[in-house]
Design a protein around this motif. Structure first.
Motif, PDB file in Angstrom:
ATOM      1  N   THR A   1       1.145  -1.578   0.348  1.00  0.00           N
ATOM      2  CA  THR A   1       0.091  -0.141   0.119  1.00  0.00           C
ATOM      3  C   THR A   1       1.063   1.249   0.009  1.00  0.00           C
ATOM      4  O   THR A   1       0.051   2.272   0.040  1.00  0.00           O
ATOM      5  N   VAL A   2       1.968   1.101   0.269  1.00  0.00           N
ATOM      6  CA  VAL A   2       3.333   2.510   0.651  1.00  0.00           C
ATOM      7  C   VAL A   2       4.216   2.208  -0.100  1.00  0.00           C
ATOM      8  O   VAL A   2       4.811   3.187  -0.431  1.00  0.00           O
ATOM      9  N   SER A   3       4.001   1.694  -1.384  1.00  0.00           N
ATOM     10  CA  SER A   3       5.780   1.148  -2.078  1.00  0.00           C
ATOM     11  C   SER A   3       5.158   0.567  -3.718  1.00  0.00           C
ATOM     12  O   SER A   3       3.658  -0.240  -3.424  1.00  0.00           O
ATOM     13  N   ASP A   4       5.911   0.704  -4.470  1.00  0.00           N
ATOM     14  CA  ASP A   4       5.548   0.013  -6.074  1.00  0.00           C
ATOM     15  C   ASP A   4       6.480  -1.471  -5.686  1.00  0.00           C
ATOM     16  O   ASP A   4       6.003  -2.216  -6.647  1.00  0.00           O
ATOM     17  N   HIS A  33      -4.007  -2.546  -7.057  1.00  0.00           N
ATOM     18  CA  HIS A  33      -4.437  -1.587  -5.723  1.00  0.00           C
ATOM     19  C   HIS A  33      -5.856  -1.201  -5.652  1.00  0.00           C
ATOM     20  O   HIS A  33      -5.558   0.016  -5.092  1.00  0.00           O
ATOM     21  N   LYS A  34      -6.953  -1.794  -5.310  1.00  0.00           N
ATOM     22  CA  LYS A  34      -8.375  -0.981  -5.087  1.00  0.00           C
ATOM     23  C   LYS A  34      -8.152  -2.050  -4.421  1.00  0.00           C
ATOM     24  O   LYS A  34      -9.761  -1.550  -3.813  1.00  0.00           O
ATOM     25  N   GLN A  35      -7.925  -3.212  -3.714  1.00  0.00           N
ATOM     26  CA  GLN A  35      -7.859  -4.319  -2.655  1.00  0.00           C
ATOM     27  C   GLN A  35      -7.264  -4.438  -1.353  1.00  0.00           C
ATOM     28  O   GLN A  35      -5.718  -4.077  -2.143  1.00  0.00           O
ATOM     29  N   ALA A  36      -7.440  -4.031  -0.622  1.00  0.00           N
ATOM     30  CA  ALA A  36      -5.976  -4.575   0.175  1.00  0.00           C
ATOM     31  C   ALA A  36      -6.123  -5.538   1.673  1.00  0.00           C
ATOM     32  O   ALA A  36      -7.844  -4.995   2.041  1.00  0.00           O
ATOM     33  N   LYS A  55     -11.486  -1.376   0.286  1.00  0.00           N
ATOM     34  CA  LYS A  55     -11.607  -1.203  -1.077  1.00  0.00           C
ATOM     35  C   LYS A  55     -11.541   0.124  -1.507  1.00  0.00           C
ATOM     36  O   LYS A  55     -11.896   1.118  -0.886  1.00  0.00           O
ATOM     37  N   SER A  56     -11.693   0.546  -2.593  1.00  0.00           N
ATOM     38  CA  SER A  56     -11.252   1.418  -3.212  1.00  0.00           C
ATOM     39  C   SER A  56     -11.625   1.486  -4.852  1.00  0.00           C
ATOM     40  O   SER A  56     -11.017   0.697  -5.660  1.00  0.00           O
TER      41      SER A  56
END
Length: 517
Positions: A1-4, A33-36, A55-56
């Protein structure tokens, strides 16, 4: 979530061991990157349990955020989780067994930027945040304390400025250093309630001022909608003649993971911006819509449209500034940038060919299908191919598709050993420029990687603007040398090399005064 990727310095991103080693918590992210998912693993059995799913519609997390915005609290059977589901980065308290939300911790406008300390016995959190205080620069980092229950929010650093804090191990005191781009750092010792116990240091910039140094000017202008404020810095010649007209140059880095301005603290030299201004220009850096630090809606403003590059905001802001600063010649506009800024520069020359007259695009990711796809997917979305039209959702953002629009003077630069942006990005662009019968200039750098921060490339950039915006002839093959002075030479030995300075020449022209003890 904070890096590639999964590396955060010397640790793996988004992971936490329980203090006793009994469990290992980690975050899994979907490719888009829309779900974690927050998960807990038992290292003995290998059993993995999912606690929470986030979700986003766009993206979760951002490279501008720290790695530790969430904490496992097994002693109280709880965990702290961050989310920007309400348009701001907030903290939430959850049950560790069920994964159920217990309560929100932070509310209102503004983003939590870091968790500094957690006191589980007092059930308090010390954190930093931006954008919470009305009437302040929304990018200034401030320090707060709040209870687990969301009560007792206390601002601990009330002084105007961007604050950096260091807390004592017992939490009774903290060292607070604050500054702005045009005011030098002040360092004080405060108690746990933010009261100043002892003034410690105030930076002495007398030598800097005596050298003729001039601070950048903080500016606010209107974005493309004519309503939203965007913020930036403006650099003017030290001997500014307000009765004259000066061409304006935009130094751009469009994001999406960062912006053009950089830190809001005091920095003696920000690259070569002031040096460029001294040649007879007004130089601006503006953080447009789509860069981090503001609300999620603004951060995601051009999600899926990476060719936007904040350019409409750059144009509207410069026009706005020209109405308030008559010495800006809005008919003579230049732009330059490096990497993502190179991508934005070429895009500006193609999308706004009548506004931007001169551009210098240093190794840009001109077509994100030829760049690191995992980075581009985070901001453009997964690739979707249209087989009928033989295109995809990345096509319209690729600079080579617009090369035929070029009207002004464009220089492209790239190193053939670039270890970040593949040289094919620039090769494909110039191929389309040639096909469109467009004149352009090119500096190809053998055996150079992504940096291009040598004096030669800086000088070529200066020359290009002087020739094409000022209409003057610069000194032939002017050589930029490292000054022979005690600051640059160290203790009588060889001074630091150019590669030691990411900011290049600006640090040489405006060396900081020695620290006073």
């Amino acid at each position: 979530t904070v890096s590639d990727h999964i590396a955060c310095g010397d640790i793996i991103c988004d992971t936490q061991w329980y203090a006793d080693g009994s469990k290992f918590a980690f975050i899994s992210s979907s490719r888009d990157h829309k779900q974690a998912w927050l998960r807990v693993a038992d290292p003995k059995t290998g059993e993995v349990r999912t606690l929470l799913e986030e979700k986003s519609a766009t993206q979760i997390g951002d490279a501008s955020q720290p790695e530790n915005l969430w904490r496992m609290l097994p002693a109280t059977n709880e965990f702290i989780w961050w989310s920007d589901r309400d348009n701001w980065t907030q903290l939430y308290l959850y049950d560790l067994t069920t994964g159920a939300l217990k309560n929100r911790i932070t509310t209102g406008d503004g983003n939590v930027t870091d968790i500094i300390r957690i006191d589980e016995k007092k059930r308090q959190i010390w954190f930093t945040a931006v954008g919470r205080e009305a009437g302040r620069d929304p990018y200034h980092n401030l320090f707060y304390r709040i209870g687990f229950d969301g009560k007792g929010l206390t601002l601990l650093t009330p002084d105007v400025g961007n604050h950096s804090v260091s807390l004592s191990p017992d939490g009774k005191y903290f060292v607070d250093t604050y500054s702005t781009p045009d005011t030098p750092p002040v360092t004080v010792l405060r108690d746990a309630n933010g009261k100043i116990v002892l003034p410690l240091e105030k930076a002495d910039i007398s030598r800097l001022l005596a050298s003729g140094w001039r601070a950048p000017i903080s500016v606010t202008a209107k974005a493309r909608d004519g309503k939203t404020d965007v913020y930036g810095l403006m650099y003017v010649p030290t001997k500014l003649d307000s009765a004259k007209k000066y061409p304006i140059i935009n130094h751009i880095y469009p994001g999406p993971q960062s912006g053009s301005v950089g830190p809001r603290m005091f920095i003696p030299a920000r690259g070569d911006n002031q040096a460029l201004a001294e040649l007879g220009f007004i130089v601006v850096e503006i953080d447009g819509l789509g860069t981090p630090g503001r609300s999620k809606a603004l951060r995601d403003f051009y999600y899926g449209r990476m060719g936007d590059n904040t350019l409409p905001d750059q144009v509207s802001a410069m026009k706005d500034l020209a109405t308030r600063y008559p010495f800006i010649d809005i008919d003579k506009v230049g732009i330059w940038g490096h990497s993502g800024g190179g991508f934005a520069t070429a895009s500006a020359m193609f999308r706004f060919p009548d506004f931007f007259k001169v551009g210098i695009a240093e190794p840009g990711n001109h077509d994100n299908r030829s760049y690191n796809i995992y980075w581009a997917e985070k901001y453009q979305g997964l690739m979707k191919k249209d087989t009928l039209r033989k295109t995809d959702n990345f096509e319209t953002s690729a600079n080579k598709t617009m090369a035929k629009n070029l009207k002004g003077k464009l220089m492209v630069m790239h190193g053939d050993m670039d270890d970040n942006v593949h040289p094919a990005n620039t090769v494909q662009l110039i191929d389309e420029l040639i096909k469109a019968n467009k004149s352009f200039d090119m500096v190809w750098a053998p055996n150079r990687n992504h940096g291009l921060n040598e004096p030669y490339f800086i000088r070529r950039r200066w020359d290009y603007f002087v020739q094409n915006l000022l209409g003057l002839t610069p000194p032939d093959n002017y050589e930029i040398k490292q000054p022979d002075d005690p600051w640059s030479r160290g203790q009588g030995g060889q001074g630091p090399s150019w590669d030691d300075f990411d900011d290049g020449l600006g640090a040489r022209l405006n060396p900081p005064a020695p620290a006073k003890r």
